[in-house]
Design an enzyme around this catalytic site. Sequence first.
Site, short mmCIF file in Angstrom:
data_model
loop_
_atom_site.label_atom_id
_atom_site.label_comp_id
_atom_site.label_asym_id
_atom_site.label_seq_id
_atom_site.Cartn_x
_atom_site.Cartn_y
_atom_site.Cartn_z
N LYS A 189 1.09 -0.87 0.08
CA LYS A 189 0.11 -0.06 0.35
C LYS A 189 0.55 1.30 0.52
CE LYS A 189 -2.23 2.39 3.58
NZ LYS A 189 -1.33 3.93 2.79
N GLU A 265 9.41 0.31 10.79
CA GLU A 265 11.39 1.39 10.57
C GLU A 265 9.96 2.68 10.56
OE1 GLU A 265 14.08 0.65 10.02
OE2 GLU A 265 14.09 -1.75 8.44
N CYS A 298 13.57 10.20 7.74
CA CYS A 298 13.72 9.25 9.04
C CYS A 298 14.87 9.92 9.58
CB CYS A 298 13.21 8.32 8.73
SG CYS A 298 14.18 7.20 7.02
N GLU A 399 10.21 14.25 16.76
CA GLU A 399 10.40 14.27 15.03
C GLU A 399 10.29 15.54 14.70
OE1 GLU A 399 9.65 10.09 12.94
OE2 GLU A 399 11.67 11.06 12.17
P1 NAD Z 1 2.88 8.01 9.03
O1 NAD Z 1 3.01 6.24 9.67
O2 NAD Z 1 1.18 8.41 9.44
O3 NAD Z 1 1.96 7.08 7.52
C1 NAD Z 1 2.67 5.55 6.94
C2 NAD Z 1 1.73 4.63 6.21
O4 NAD Z 1 0.92 4.36 7.05
C3 NAD Z 1 1.12 5.08 5.15
O5 NAD Z 1 0.80 4.45 3.56
C4 NAD Z 1 -0.27 5.53 5.63
O6 NAD Z 1 -1.53 5.11 5.07
C5 NAD Z 1 0.18 4.77 6.76
N1 NAD Z 1 -1.00 4.10 8.09
C6 NAD Z 1 -1.56 4.89 8.71
N2 NAD Z 1 -1.91 5.13 9.60
C7 NAD Z 1 -2.06 3.46 9.32
C8 NAD Z 1 -3.35 2.26 10.00
N3 NAD Z 1 -3.60 2.05 11.66
N4 NAD Z 1 -2.69 1.55 10.39
C9 NAD Z 1 -2.16 0.78 9.22
N5 NAD Z 1 -1.94 1.53 7.91
C10 NAD Z 1 -1.95 2.80 8.22
O7 NAD Z 1 3.42 8.26 8.86
P2 NAD Z 1 4.16 8.92 7.47
O8 NAD Z 1 3.55 10.05 8.48
O9 NAD Z 1 3.49 8.76 6.15
O10 NAD Z 1 5.59 9.00 7.21
C11 NAD Z 1 5.98 9.84 8.40
C12 NAD Z 1 6.82 8.92 9.21
O11 NAD Z 1 7.65 8.09 8.91
C13 NAD Z 1 7.98 10.19 10.47
O12 NAD Z 1 7.42 9.40 11.27
C14 NAD Z 1 9.32 9.35 9.12
O13 NAD Z 1 10.40 9.04 10.66
C15 NAD Z 1 9.31 7.73 9.22
N6 NAD Z 1 9.85 6.96 8.34
C16 NAD Z 1 10.81 6.41 8.81
C17 NAD Z 1 11.48 5.21 7.54
C18 NAD Z 1 12.95 4.77 8.00
O14 NAD Z 1 13.36 4.20 7.25
N7 NAD Z 1 12.94 3.99 9.28
C19 NAD Z 1 11.21 6.08 6.47
C20 NAD Z 1 10.84 6.25 5.91
C21 NAD Z 1 10.10 7.17 6.68
#
Ligand code: NAD
Length: 500
Positions: A189, A265, A298, A399
């Site tokens: 997704k 991650e 991240c 963050e």
């Molecule tokens: P998010 O957690 O809101 O969303 C990430 C993904 O999860 C999206 O596809 C979203 O649709 C999905 N999602 C949201 N709620 C969900 C639920 N209840 N159940 C299942 N899926 C759900 O995060 P974001 O705002 O999209 O991304 C930013 C965050 O991601 C930051 O905190 C960053 O540090 C982290 N990040 C980490 C890495 C890494 O490799 N460690 C890489 C990129 C981003």
Amino acid sequence: MPSQQSIKAGDRTIKLNTWQFIGNEWKEAVGKSTFGIENPSTGEEVIQVSEGKAEDVDIAVKTARKTFKDPAYKEMNPTDRSAILQKLADLMQENFDDLVALEMLDTGKTHKQCSNLDVPASIGTLRYYAGWADKVLGLSSFNIPKTFAYTKREPVGVCGQIIPWNFPLLMFTWKIAPAFACGNTVVIKSAEATPLSALYMCDLIVKAGFPAGSINLITGYGKNAGAAIASHMDVNKVAFTGSTVTGRSILKAAASSNLKKVTLELGGKRNIIFPDADLKKAIEWSIWGINMNFGQTCHAGTRIYVHEDVYDEFLELYTARMKKMVVGDNFDKNNTQGPQNSKMQYEKILGYIDSGKSDGATVHLGGNAIKGKDGSKGYFIEPTIFTNVTANMKIMREEIFGPVVAIAKFKTEEEVIEMANDTTYGLAAGVHTKDYERAIRVTSALEAGTTWVNMYNFVHWSIPFGGYKESGIGRECGEAALENYTEVKAVYFNMGMRAP
Ligand code: NAD
């Protein structure tokens, strides 16, 4: 809405399918609803894509399961899987400019970053795991008397994969490449804000010869499509990249459904400048630490600890460099900082800037929302530096995910290790020093999955990547990722042993 639409990305017009990609076909979402995708430089909608929900996830999982069980898929020669991954990489190379343009339009990143990093690293990831496909082997043992045992590594099954908006294409390849190399099938997704490059990839996936049902894409929201993957009873494993809050909800969903395997991650960051560092180089890396994707990384280096002997000089030179950032439409190659990815993200960052101000930190530079240099309306924020920060401030603990750094002073090595480790996050940390004994000592003491010496924000697909503490579970990239996508089976043969 038809599946195939034309989209304008910079000076390119690209044909893009926008329905759910299931079993190598484009299928309209069951509920027929759609949602809009914005250009973050203008805030304007550029296209509508189909919204997949729980029922679409279920169809995709059933399709992925059917393929996984198909003897033709099970018996596929791993060398053929390798060739398909290489073919996909070749097709990406052929369509490089389309991928760059779509990634820029979707994320707001600069041309320089997409063409030097996001797209090449995605291609590199596919080629790297193509190399692994026929090297996933087990062990054999004659060590136990009257027994012969061996292990084999079997694919886990149907892998649910949920990716964020900050590296849509790279995360797509980080997830599908090791999963497919090991013989799994995938339901992935994309993030709701950034599905475009993943949609484009699906047409290349068909051309590359992936068996139908091996890779399936759902475009939709986290709260229903994402949650449906996490709680699905027939998904064997979930790989998630995103925020810690969502990571927790995915672990809970896995625990209360079928105890699927989970890798997470998540986020975190810090960067330490020792007095003997080559200051000019440390500043360039620290600028990249925050300018890469405008802080939406991240491992962005948003907490910078500078030794008191070089603090004033560092601050002066670093500020001068930050002032040179040209903020504006990311399709203008003269601009060095584009928009934040979405309105939501933009407002979140401005909220953190306000909290820094009200917690008593000094705004040394920036601290406001702005219009782009060319007057564009997108989600632009001034490069911002906070000083006089304390460990308990929200901007130091959480963050920010924007172009905002907090710079603090330290006196001793022991003190800065304490300061840097005083966080629930443990993804990455940088150390700048010419003293390599110190570099080894400090990187060993830092609680982080990736540590850099005299560099920052460099990640290669062949080296494991992941977090300590609340920054994640498991490792992606490198050989380590193969463990996520295989189950180890032990097989014992009786070679003359009697029943006890
Ligand atoms: P998010 O957690 O809101 O969303 C990430 C993904 O999860 C999206 O596809 C979203 O649709 C999905 N999602 C949201 N709620 C969900 C639920 N209840 N159940 C299942 N899926 C759900 O995060 P974001 O705002 O999209 O991304 C930013 C965050 O991601 C930051 O905190 C960053 O540090 C982290 N990040 C980490 C890495 C890494 O490799 N460690 C890489 C990129 C981003």
